[in-house]
Design a protein around this motif. Structure first.
Motif, PDB file in Angstrom:
ATOM      1  N   ARG A   5       0.828  -1.368  -0.217  1.00  0.00           N
ATOM      2  CA  ARG A   5      -0.003  -0.024   0.185  1.00  0.00           C
ATOM      3  C   ARG A   5       0.885   1.417  -0.047  1.00  0.00           C
ATOM      4  NH1 ARG A   5      -4.697  -1.231   4.712  1.00  0.00           N
ATOM      5  NH2 ARG A   5      -5.418  -3.000   3.842  1.00  0.00           N
ATOM      6  N   VAL A   6       1.847   1.322   0.642  1.00  0.00           N
ATOM      7  CA  VAL A   6       2.783   2.436   0.704  1.00  0.00           C
ATOM      8  C   VAL A   6       3.392   2.613  -0.527  1.00  0.00           C
ATOM      9  CG1 VAL A   6       4.957   3.373   1.886  1.00  0.00           C
ATOM     10  CG2 VAL A   6       3.344   2.137   3.547  1.00  0.00           C
ATOM     11  N   VAL A  85       2.231   5.937  13.490  1.00  0.00           N
ATOM     12  CA  VAL A  85       2.772   6.958  12.648  1.00  0.00           C
ATOM     13  C   VAL A  85       3.134   7.938  13.972  1.00  0.00           C
ATOM     14  CG1 VAL A  85       1.933   9.141  11.445  1.00  0.00           C
ATOM     15  CG2 VAL A  85       0.985   6.840  11.009  1.00  0.00           C
ATOM     16  N   TYR A  86       4.479   8.438  13.580  1.00  0.00           N
ATOM     17  CA  TYR A  86       4.896   9.437  14.526  1.00  0.00           C
ATOM     18  C   TYR A  86       5.057  10.677  13.701  1.00  0.00           C
ATOM     19  CZ  TYR A  86       6.717   5.933  17.568  1.00  0.00           C
ATOM     20  OH  TYR A  86       6.755   4.744  18.654  1.00  0.00           O
ATOM     21  N   LEU A 174       6.761   6.378   9.447  1.00  0.00           N
ATOM     22  CA  LEU A 174       5.497   5.313   9.374  1.00  0.00           C
ATOM     23  C   LEU A 174       5.985   3.791   9.768  1.00  0.00           C
ATOM     24  CD1 LEU A 174       2.550   4.226   8.725  1.00  0.00           C
ATOM     25  CD2 LEU A 174       3.490   3.915   6.278  1.00  0.00           C
ATOM     26  N   TYR A 175       5.581   3.264  10.673  1.00  0.00           N
ATOM     27  CA  TYR A 175       5.962   1.841  11.233  1.00  0.00           C
ATOM     28  C   TYR A 175       4.858   1.145  10.803  1.00  0.00           C
ATOM     29  CZ  TYR A 175       9.504   4.235  14.152  1.00  0.00           C
ATOM     30  OH  TYR A 175      10.450   4.978  14.834  1.00  0.00           O
ATOM     31  N   LEU A 176       5.110   0.106   9.870  1.00  0.00           N
ATOM     32  CA  LEU A 176       3.929  -0.812   9.766  1.00  0.00           C
ATOM     33  C   LEU A 176       3.609  -1.797  11.088  1.00  0.00           C
ATOM     34  CD1 LEU A 176       5.304  -2.078   6.214  1.00  0.00           C
ATOM     35  CD2 LEU A 176       3.515  -0.230   6.608  1.00  0.00           C
ATOM     36  N   LEU A 184       9.085   4.206   6.166  1.00  0.00           N
ATOM     37  CA  LEU A 184       8.841   5.358   5.246  1.00  0.00           C
ATOM     38  C   LEU A 184       9.038   6.669   6.512  1.00  0.00           C
ATOM     39  CD1 LEU A 184       6.026   6.244   2.666  1.00  0.00           C
ATOM     40  CD2 LEU A 184       6.321   7.675   4.830  1.00  0.00           C
ATOM     41  N   THR A 185       9.562   7.772   5.580  1.00  0.00           N
ATOM     42  CA  THR A 185       9.490   8.904   6.509  1.00  0.00           C
ATOM     43  C   THR A 185       9.453  10.404   5.371  1.00  0.00           C
ATOM     44  OG1 THR A 185      10.901  10.231   7.807  1.00  0.00           O
ATOM     45  CG2 THR A 185      12.244   9.181   5.940  1.00  0.00           C
TER      46      THR A 185
END
Length: 224
Positions: A5-6, A85-86, A174-176, A184-185
């Motif tokens: 998805r990402v 999500v941070y 983003l941490y799955l 991802l950042t």
């Protein structure tokens, strides 16, 4: 491996980028120096499969450019249950669309923002001196919504404070689900607020990676 998805969020941009790169490569090499993919395999000159992708994102809504906004909204929408999500911003003034997505999705959110004392406008003369209090007011309004929905465990807010420092960090990690490292950042200029989305010219990059070493570095740069 980075979640499908990402990757689909910016897959069209990647396709266009590869197409343009191929055109540039072939036009610069000329017909006599063009090699087919089979030729490259035969010569052994094959690059390893990439494990990291970098996508430029631009936002200038008055000119109809909304790439950064669309990518950010899609990431917030697609964040699944168990994902984390941070998000960090020096000025807590999320757009209503971003706030609705955070409150309406299932991922866990940890939001880091500036305390009034480390806001760049703290102690300023005139109207500017009231800006830190305004952001605190917006923060309290948002947290009240979080509490009314009973989502205190899923959406957490933290204020950064360090004596003598100012805080203007911004970004998204983003941490799955089930992963202790980010895949991802987002790195760049947007503050995720109204001006960033509707008024200003903003630029950042999305980094999607399967490389464990890079993931560890992104984790250390984030909220570790």
């Amino acid at each position: 491996m980075a979640n499908k998805r990402v990757m689909e969020v910016i897959n069209s941009a990647r396709t266009r980028q590869e197409f343009l790169h191929a055109q540039t490569f072939h036009s610069s090499q000329g017909e006599d120096h063009c090699f087919s993919q089979q030729d490259l395999y035969a010569s052994g000159d094959v690059k390893p499969k990439p494990d990291t992708w970098v996508y430029p994102l631009i936002q200038m809504k008055p000119f109809g450019i909304q790439i950064d906004e669309m990518v950010t909204e899609t990431l917030l929408t697609e964040a699944e249950r168990g994902a984390r999500v941070y998000l960090t911003t020096g000025y807590f003034n999320l757009t209503q669309a971003y706030m609705d997505l955070i409150l309406g999705t299932r991922a866990e959110y940890q939001i880091l923002l500036a305390s009034p004392e480390v806001n760049g406008f703290f102690g300023a003369k005139g109207v500017a001196g009231a800006i830190p209090a305004a952001y605190v007011y917006i923060e309290h309004q948002f947290y009240n919504e979080v509490c009314c929905l009973g989502q205190q465990e899923r959406v957490r807010l933290q204020e950064y404070f360090r004596n003598g420092w100012t805080f203007h960090a911004k970004g998204l990690w983003l941490y799955l689900a089930g992963s202790s490292l980010p895949c991802l950042t987002l790195i760049g200029s947007p503050n995720f607020g109204y001006r960033s989305v509707h008024r200003d010219l903003e630029a950042q990059v999305a980094i999607v990676t399967e490389n464990r070493d890079l993931q560890h570095q992104l984790h250390q740069l984030g909220f570790s």
